[in-house]
Design an enzyme around this catalytic site. Structure first.
Site, PDB file in Angstrom:
ATOM      1  N   ARG A 121       0.810  -1.227   0.000  1.00 23.53           N
ATOM      2  CA  ARG A 121       0.000   0.000   0.000  1.00 23.53           C
ATOM      3  C   ARG A 121       0.837   1.269   0.000  1.00 23.53           C
ATOM      4  O   ARG A 121       0.394   2.321   0.457  1.00 23.53           O
ATOM      5  CB  ARG A 121      -0.984   0.031   1.168  1.00 23.53           C
ATOM      6  CG  ARG A 121      -1.971  -1.093   1.131  1.00 23.53           C
ATOM      7  CD  ARG A 121      -3.211  -0.768   1.919  1.00 23.53           C
ATOM      8  NE  ARG A 121      -4.155  -1.865   1.791  1.00 23.53           N
ATOM      9  CZ  ARG A 121      -4.090  -2.966   2.529  1.00 23.53           C
ATOM     10  NH1 ARG A 121      -3.162  -3.101   3.439  1.00 23.53           N
ATOM     11  NH2 ARG A 121      -4.966  -3.928   2.328  1.00 23.53           N
ATOM     12  N   LYS A 143       2.512  11.396 -11.253  1.00 25.70           N
ATOM     13  CA  LYS A 143       1.663  10.494 -12.034  1.00 25.70           C
ATOM     14  C   LYS A 143       2.473   9.245 -12.339  1.00 25.70           C
ATOM     15  O   LYS A 143       3.544   9.314 -12.954  1.00 25.70           O
ATOM     16  CB  LYS A 143       1.248  11.141 -13.355  1.00 25.70           C
ATOM     17  CG  LYS A 143       0.076  12.079 -13.235  1.00 25.70           C
ATOM     18  CD  LYS A 143      -0.428  12.420 -14.628  1.00 25.70           C
ATOM     19  CE  LYS A 143      -1.511  13.463 -14.582  1.00 25.70           C
ATOM     20  NZ  LYS A 143      -1.976  13.822 -15.943  1.00 25.70           N
ATOM     21  N   GLU A 185       8.738  18.717 -25.370  1.00 25.55           N
ATOM     22  CA  GLU A 185       8.080  19.069 -24.099  1.00 25.55           C
ATOM     23  C   GLU A 185       8.622  20.403 -23.569  1.00 25.55           C
ATOM     24  O   GLU A 185       7.902  21.178 -22.948  1.00 25.55           O
ATOM     25  CB  GLU A 185       8.277  17.971 -23.049  1.00 25.55           C
ATOM     26  CG  GLU A 185       7.759  16.586 -23.444  1.00 25.55           C
ATOM     27  CD  GLU A 185       6.235  16.416 -23.321  1.00 25.55           C
ATOM     28  OE1 GLU A 185       5.534  17.376 -22.945  1.00 25.55           O
ATOM     29  OE2 GLU A 185       5.765  15.296 -23.613  1.00 25.55           O
ATOM     30  N   LYS A 227       6.688  23.107 -14.070  1.00 23.08           N
ATOM     31  CA  LYS A 227       5.837  21.950 -13.800  1.00 23.08           C
ATOM     32  C   LYS A 227       5.500  21.870 -12.317  1.00 23.08           C
ATOM     33  O   LYS A 227       4.359  21.600 -11.944  1.00 23.08           O
ATOM     34  CB  LYS A 227       6.473  20.642 -14.278  1.00 23.08           C
ATOM     35  CG  LYS A 227       5.567  19.453 -13.961  1.00 23.08           C
ATOM     36  CD  LYS A 227       5.545  18.344 -14.964  1.00 23.08           C
ATOM     37  CE  LYS A 227       4.476  17.314 -14.597  1.00 23.08           C
ATOM     38  NZ  LYS A 227       4.582  16.069 -15.344  1.00 23.08           N
ATOM     39  N   GLU A 237      -5.194  17.051 -11.032  1.00 19.88           N
ATOM     40  CA  GLU A 237      -5.864  17.443 -12.257  1.00 19.88           C
ATOM     41  C   GLU A 237      -7.363  17.567 -12.068  1.00 19.88           C
ATOM     42  O   GLU A 237      -8.158  16.995 -12.807  1.00 19.88           O
ATOM     43  CB  GLU A 237      -5.541  16.410 -13.363  1.00 19.88           C
ATOM     44  CG  GLU A 237      -5.562  17.026 -14.756  1.00 19.88           C
ATOM     45  CD  GLU A 237      -4.897  16.139 -15.803  1.00 19.88           C
ATOM     46  OE1 GLU A 237      -3.829  15.584 -15.501  1.00 19.88           O
ATOM     47  OE2 GLU A 237      -5.461  16.030 -16.897  1.00 19.88           O
ATOM     48  N   HIS A 249      -1.206  17.352 -26.699  1.00 17.18           N
ATOM     49  CA  HIS A 249      -1.244  15.942 -26.317  1.00 17.18           C
ATOM     50  C   HIS A 249      -2.478  15.170 -26.794  1.00 17.18           C
ATOM     51  O   HIS A 249      -2.377  13.976 -27.026  1.00 17.18           O
ATOM     52  CB  HIS A 249      -1.083  15.785 -24.802  1.00 17.18           C
ATOM     53  CG  HIS A 249       0.348  15.867 -24.359  1.00 17.18           C
ATOM     54  ND1 HIS A 249       1.113  16.988 -24.544  1.00 17.18           N
ATOM     55  CD2 HIS A 249       1.169  14.959 -23.765  1.00 17.18           C
ATOM     56  CE1 HIS A 249       2.331  16.776 -24.083  1.00 17.18           C
ATOM     57  NE2 HIS A 249       2.397  15.550 -23.591  1.00 17.18           N
ATOM     58  N   HIS A 253      -1.383  11.999 -28.623  1.00 17.73           N
ATOM     59  CA  HIS A 253      -1.743  10.636 -28.217  1.00 17.73           C
ATOM     60  C   HIS A 253      -2.466   9.912 -29.346  1.00 17.73           C
ATOM     61  O   HIS A 253      -2.244   8.727 -29.590  1.00 17.73           O
ATOM     62  CB  HIS A 253      -2.633  10.666 -26.970  1.00 17.73           C
ATOM     63  CG  HIS A 253      -1.885  11.061 -25.734  1.00 17.73           C
ATOM     64  ND1 HIS A 253      -2.477  11.703 -24.674  1.00 17.73           N
ATOM     65  CD2 HIS A 253      -0.582  10.917 -25.391  1.00 17.73           C
ATOM     66  CE1 HIS A 253      -1.573  11.928 -23.733  1.00 17.73           C
ATOM     67  NE2 HIS A 253      -0.412  11.463 -24.136  1.00 17.73           N
ATOM     68  N   HIS A 266       7.135   9.880 -28.517  1.00 10.31           N
ATOM     69  CA  HIS A 266       6.130  10.723 -27.875  1.00 10.31           C
ATOM     70  C   HIS A 266       6.311  12.212 -28.212  1.00 10.31           C
ATOM     71  O   HIS A 266       5.368  12.863 -28.675  1.00 10.31           O
ATOM     72  CB  HIS A 266       6.185  10.502 -26.353  1.00 10.31           C
ATOM     73  CG  HIS A 266       5.252  11.371 -25.591  1.00 10.31           C
ATOM     74  ND1 HIS A 266       3.882  11.191 -25.625  1.00 10.31           N
ATOM     75  CD2 HIS A 266       5.476  12.445 -24.790  1.00 10.31           C
ATOM     76  CE1 HIS A 266       3.308  12.114 -24.860  1.00 10.31           C
ATOM     77  NE2 HIS A 266       4.251  12.882 -24.339  1.00 10.31           N
TER      78      HIS A 266
HETATM   79  N1  LIG Z   1       4.254  10.372 -15.397  1.00 10.88           N
HETATM   80  C1  LIG Z   1       4.184  11.413 -16.183  1.00 10.88           C
HETATM   81  O1  LIG Z   1       3.790  12.499 -15.770  1.00 10.88           O
HETATM   82  C2  LIG Z   1       4.614  11.266 -17.599  1.00 10.88           C
HETATM   83  C3  LIG Z   1       4.771  12.405 -18.391  1.00 10.88           C
HETATM   84  C4  LIG Z   1       5.236  12.236 -19.681  1.00 10.88           C
HETATM   85  C5  LIG Z   1       5.534  10.977 -20.155  1.00 10.88           C
HETATM   86  N2  LIG Z   1       5.347   9.896 -19.352  1.00 10.88           N
HETATM   87  C6  LIG Z   1       5.680   8.550 -19.824  1.00 10.88           C
HETATM   88  O2  LIG Z   1       7.072   8.493 -20.070  1.00 10.88           O
HETATM   89  C7  LIG Z   1       7.335   7.477 -21.034  1.00 10.88           C
HETATM   90  C8  LIG Z   1       8.340   7.975 -22.025  1.00 10.88           C
HETATM   91  O3  LIG Z   1       9.521   8.319 -21.354  1.00 10.88           O
HETATM   92  P1  LIG Z   1      10.919   8.393 -22.135  1.00 10.88           P
HETATM   93  O4  LIG Z   1      10.754   9.192 -23.349  1.00 10.88           O
HETATM   94  O5  LIG Z   1      11.937   8.773 -21.141  1.00 10.88           O
HETATM   95  O6  LIG Z   1      11.099   6.901 -22.642  1.00 10.88           O
HETATM   96  P2  LIG Z   1      12.028   5.688 -22.110  1.00 10.88           P
HETATM   97  O7  LIG Z   1      11.966   5.563 -20.658  1.00 10.88           O
HETATM   98  O8  LIG Z   1      11.675   4.521 -22.937  1.00 10.88           O
HETATM   99  O9  LIG Z   1      13.481   6.190 -22.508  1.00 10.88           O
HETATM  100  C9  LIG Z   1      13.806   6.354 -23.869  1.00 10.88           C
HETATM  101  C10 LIG Z   1      15.005   5.512 -24.276  1.00 10.88           C
HETATM  102  O10 LIG Z   1      16.179   6.167 -23.854  1.00 10.88           O
HETATM  103  C11 LIG Z   1      17.001   5.269 -23.104  1.00 10.88           C
HETATM  104  N3  LIG Z   1      17.702   6.112 -22.141  1.00 10.88           N
HETATM  105  C12 LIG Z   1      17.175   6.808 -21.114  1.00 10.88           C
HETATM  106  N4  LIG Z   1      18.104   7.548 -20.516  1.00 10.88           N
HETATM  107  C13 LIG Z   1      19.268   7.329 -21.173  1.00 10.88           C
HETATM  108  C14 LIG Z   1      20.581   7.842 -21.028  1.00 10.88           C
HETATM  109  N5  LIG Z   1      20.905   8.767 -20.128  1.00 10.88           N
HETATM  110  N6  LIG Z   1      21.533   7.357 -21.874  1.00 10.88           N
HETATM  111  C15 LIG Z   1      21.224   6.454 -22.837  1.00 10.88           C
HETATM  112  N7  LIG Z   1      19.994   5.956 -23.021  1.00 10.88           N
HETATM  113  C16 LIG Z   1      19.015   6.403 -22.203  1.00 10.88           C
HETATM  114  C17 LIG Z   1      16.046   4.261 -22.543  1.00 10.88           C
HETATM  115  O11 LIG Z   1      16.686   3.050 -22.267  1.00 10.88           O
HETATM  116  C18 LIG Z   1      15.034   4.131 -23.678  1.00 10.88           C
HETATM  117  O12 LIG Z   1      15.521   3.230 -24.641  1.00 10.88           O
HETATM  118  C19 LIG Z   1       5.994   7.119 -21.641  1.00 10.88           C
HETATM  119  O13 LIG Z   1       5.598   5.863 -21.183  1.00 10.88           O
HETATM  120  C20 LIG Z   1       5.050   8.191 -21.121  1.00 10.88           C
HETATM  121  O14 LIG Z   1       3.739   7.723 -20.954  1.00 10.88           O
HETATM  122  C21 LIG Z   1       4.911  10.020 -18.098  1.00 10.88           C
HETATM  123 ZN   LIG Z   2       4.143  14.512 -23.013  1.00 12.83          ZN
END
Ligand SMILES: NC(=O)c1ccc[n+]([C@@H]2O[C@H](COP(=O)([O-])OP(=O)(O)OC[C@H]3O[C@@H](n4cnc5c(N)ncnc54)[C@H](O)[C@@H]3O)[C@@H](O)[C@H]2O)c1
Ligand SMILES: [Zn+2]
Length: 361
Positions: A121, A143, A185, A227, A237, A249, A253, A266
């Site tokens: 939990r 989130k 972003e 942010k 939200e 978005h 999406h 993304h």
């Molecule tokens: N929680 C939230 O508020 C929120 C907001 C926006 C996006 N998201 C989520 O985030 C996700 C996308 O995140 P992302 O774009 O970071 O994708 P990701 O976590 O898949 O990272 C992208 C790629 O970069 C690699 N990588 C990361 N850091 C690295 C580094 N320093 N050196 C080398 N490689 C590296 C990872 O292994 C991966 O292959 C989605 O699932 C999305 O829904 C969440």
């Molecule tokens: Zn986004």
């Protein structure tokens, strides 16, 4: 060494975001680190190869440390990986005093954060975001969640981390496409909240594309401030304030959905979405041509796409109506009124939406 702290003000759930160059090399001694004696570091295969050993060595200085490395990629945000992470936590003997450490991009942050939110939990967790997108967006705000077969981020929670540690140095190993994707972003924050940031980006395009560490640090700090401000005003939200973060978005999406994850990252889909929103705002007389030119110019100079190839607009519009943010069948859009200001508007006719998505210069 450059280092700055931003506080996310959420009364009892407040936490600091520490931004610094080379921070990973000294986290073991950081007084802000939770004092608990057991850490579980969750990472993905790419990030683990480069950074896991260093982080584990730092934490081991005062904690018992276990680690889990998951496959890299969006498909890791699944029920299967969540369940295997829960099982690992059990195997490591995680208890209420265990701290989960999310070391990676948004995928790891969302999944490890959700595991932390649900195991026993709720365990404490800290975010060590390593992608630009995670550093400016996903690691801040609490989130967390996973994807379901029926759609992205359908199961999740609001669960705030107790600390966010951002080491700008790790961006040097990020691949070009993911770096670009994170910049979308960044541009978003300028358009929705901060003309000064937008201008700073315009004036530092070359430095940003070269990943100049000082310029990036300033950008990341400012994005986190923005942010954090929005999140502390509307944590869950509910007031509509946090909704402005969805600029681009609803389109984005839908584009990810129609093209399948993989065709566009993304941030690339969001760039196209922001362009569509800008064109619609222009058509409605909310912004002038100069606004559209400035946003187009900035996205273009970061190498981001501006529209999808013709023929898919209608399909994308249908996907927009399946967005989980839709309430009672009514589609609302975040539209700009100037650089630094947006408002929530009713969406125009489907045909106008489709044209805005496919529009080419
Ligand atoms: N929680 C939230 O508020 C929120 C907001 C926006 C996006 N998201 C989520 O985030 C996700 C996308 O995140 P992302 O774009 O970071 O994708 P990701 O976590 O898949 O990272 C992208 C790629 O970069 C690699 N990588 C990361 N850091 C690295 C580094 N320093 N050196 C080398 N490689 C590296 C990872 O292994 C991966 O292959 C989605 O699932 C999305 O829904 C969440
Ligand atoms: Zn986004």
């Amino acid at each position: 060494l450059f280092s700055e702290v931003i506080n996310v003000e959420l009364s009892s759930r407040s936490y600091p975001i520490v931004v610094g160059d080379g921070l990973l090399g000294s986290i073991g001694g950081d007084p802000r680190l939770p004092v608990e004696s057991h850490c579980v570091v969750v990472s993905d295969s790419n990030v683990a190869t480069i950074y896991l050993e260093r982080v584990v060595a730092e934490l081991r200085w005062r904690n018992r440390v276990d680690s889990v490395t998951l496959p890299a990629g969006e498909t890791t945000k699944s029920i299967e990986q969540l369940s295997s992470l829960w099982e690992q936590l059990a195997r490591f003997g995680a208890d209420r005093g265990t701290v989960v450490v999310a070391l990676g991009g948004g995928v790891i942050g969302d999944l490890a954060g959700f595991a932390a939110a649900t195991y026993l939990r709720g365990l404490q967790y800290i975010q060590i975001p390593t992608s630009l997108l995670a550093q400016v967006d996903s690691s801040v705000g609490g989130k967390v969640g996973i994807n379901l077969p029926g759609g992205k981020n359908l199961a999740g929670a609001f669960w705030q981390p107790s600390l966010v540690l951002i080491d700008t140095a790790v961006l040097q190993t990020l691949d070009a496409a993911n770096f670009r994707s994170g910049l979308a972003e960044v541009v978003k924050y300028g358009v929705i909240l901060d003309p000064g940031l937008f201008e700073f980006l315009e004036q530092n395009i070359a430095a940003i594309n070269k990943r100049d560490i000082e310029v990036l640090a300033r950008v990341i700090v400012q994005c986190c401030r923005l942010k954090a401000g929005v999140v502390s005003q509307d944590e869950r939200e509910t007031t509509g304030r946090r909704a402005i973060l969805n600029y681009g978005h609803t389109f984005g999406h839908a584009i990810e959905n129609v093209f399948g994850y993989g065709e566009y990252l993304h941030g690339e889909a969001i760039a196209i979405g922001m362009q569509a929103a800008a064109r619609i705002a222009w058509g409605l007389g909310l912004v002038d041509e100069q606004f559209v030119c400035r946003q187009t110019g900035l996205l273009e100079s970061f190498g981001l796409p501006l529209s999808v190839r013709p023929g898919r607009g209608t399909e994308i519009v249908s996907a927009m109506y399946r967005d989980k943010k839709i309430c009672g069948g009514k589609l609302k859009l975040v539209l700009p009124t100037s650089i630094g200001r947006v408002q929530l508007c009713d969406a125009p006719h489907d045909r106008v939406l489709a044209q805005a998505i496919e529009y080419s210069q």
